[in-house]
Design an enzyme around this catalytic site. Structure first.
Site, short mmCIF file in Angstrom:
data_model
loop_
_atom_site.label_atom_id
_atom_site.label_comp_id
_atom_site.label_asym_id
_atom_site.label_seq_id
_atom_site.Cartn_x
_atom_site.Cartn_y
_atom_site.Cartn_z
N CYS A 194 -29.98 19.05 43.00
CA CYS A 194 -29.59 19.42 44.36
C CYS A 194 -30.74 19.95 45.20
O CYS A 194 -30.52 20.58 46.24
CB CYS A 194 -28.48 20.46 44.31
SG CYS A 194 -27.04 19.92 43.36
N CYS A 217 -24.65 28.22 48.00
CA CYS A 217 -24.02 27.96 46.71
C CYS A 217 -22.77 28.80 46.49
O CYS A 217 -22.04 28.57 45.53
CB CYS A 217 -25.02 28.20 45.59
SG CYS A 217 -25.83 29.79 45.67
#
Ligand code: SF4
Length: 221
Positions: A194, A217
């Site tokens: 990511c 996140c």
């Protein structure tokens, strides 16, 4: 906990620290919370762990091992721990490696970051993060001290007012080792699936979750 919030009056404490040095803020936090204070670090750089340990050498530093970190980051954690004798507590997810990051990034971050962090924070009164206002537009108004309502604890962001240059100066002045990925175009470093390198001058976090409607996140939201 309401008493604690009232006693601290986090909003006015935060305002009073707008021009304070990060070490001053950390000293205040250590004085307030002692061993019930914990630092969370992604180890994309070593500034916060080094600074926190300079204020309280045995301060607990949480590192969330998502099982998807770059090899360079894992090396960097070990190197920082070895060089500065850091008290690093590695939090691992309760799940095994899987393919979830390919189809469900929110769920993946939930079980690999948010749950391990919350487990690591259990029993603590306050946590310290390396969040900076310049990290991203979504962080532009981040307070220095706040009440983390979902977790029922105080959150301290001693580097909130710092820039990337401030961090570079601190790292240079203290001769800190750096995460090798930084020099390869990764100013913000997360898990390898990511995180992409960014062009100089771009939003430092623009390499995170590229192409997806996701910027955090879940640790700070
Ligand atoms: S950053 Fe990516 S791989 Fe890491 S926990 Fe979140 S979704 Fe999973």
């Amino acid at each position: 906990m309401t008493d604690l919030v009232d006693r601290l009056d986090v909003e006015s404490v935060s305002t009073s620290f707008e021009r304070a040095a990060p070490t001053t803020i950390l000293e205040w936090a250590v004085e307030q919370f002692g061993d019930r204070l914990v630092v969370a670090s992604s180890f994309e750089d070593g500034v916060l762990p080094h600074m926190a340990a300079s204020v309280k050498p045995d301060i607990e530093i949480l590192f969330l091992d998502t099982q998807y970190h770059f090899a360079e980051t894992l090396w960097f954690v070990d190197e920082m721990r070895r060089r500065y004798n850091l008290n690093v507590r590695v939090m691992k997810p309760l799940v095994q490696p899987d393919d979830r990051w390919q189809t469900d990034v929110a769920g993946c971050c939930g079980v690999r970051k948010v749950e391990p962090l919350n487990r690591g924070l259990a029993g603590k009164a306050a946590w310290v993060t390396g969040l900076k206002r310049v990290d991203a537009p979504t962080r532009a108004n981040a307070p220095i001290v706040s009440w983390d309502e979902p977790r029922g604890m105080v959150k301290v962001n001693p580097l909130a007012t710092w820039t990337a240059l401030d961090q570079e100066i601190y790292a240079a002045e203290h001769g800190l080792v750096v995460n090798p990925l930084v020099e390869r175009g990764y100013p913000s470093i997360g898990c390898w699936p990511c995180t992409k390198p960014v062009t100089p001058g771009d939003d430092p976090r623009s390499g995170r979750w590229v192409g997806l409607d996701k910027t955090e996140c879940g640790l700070h939201t």
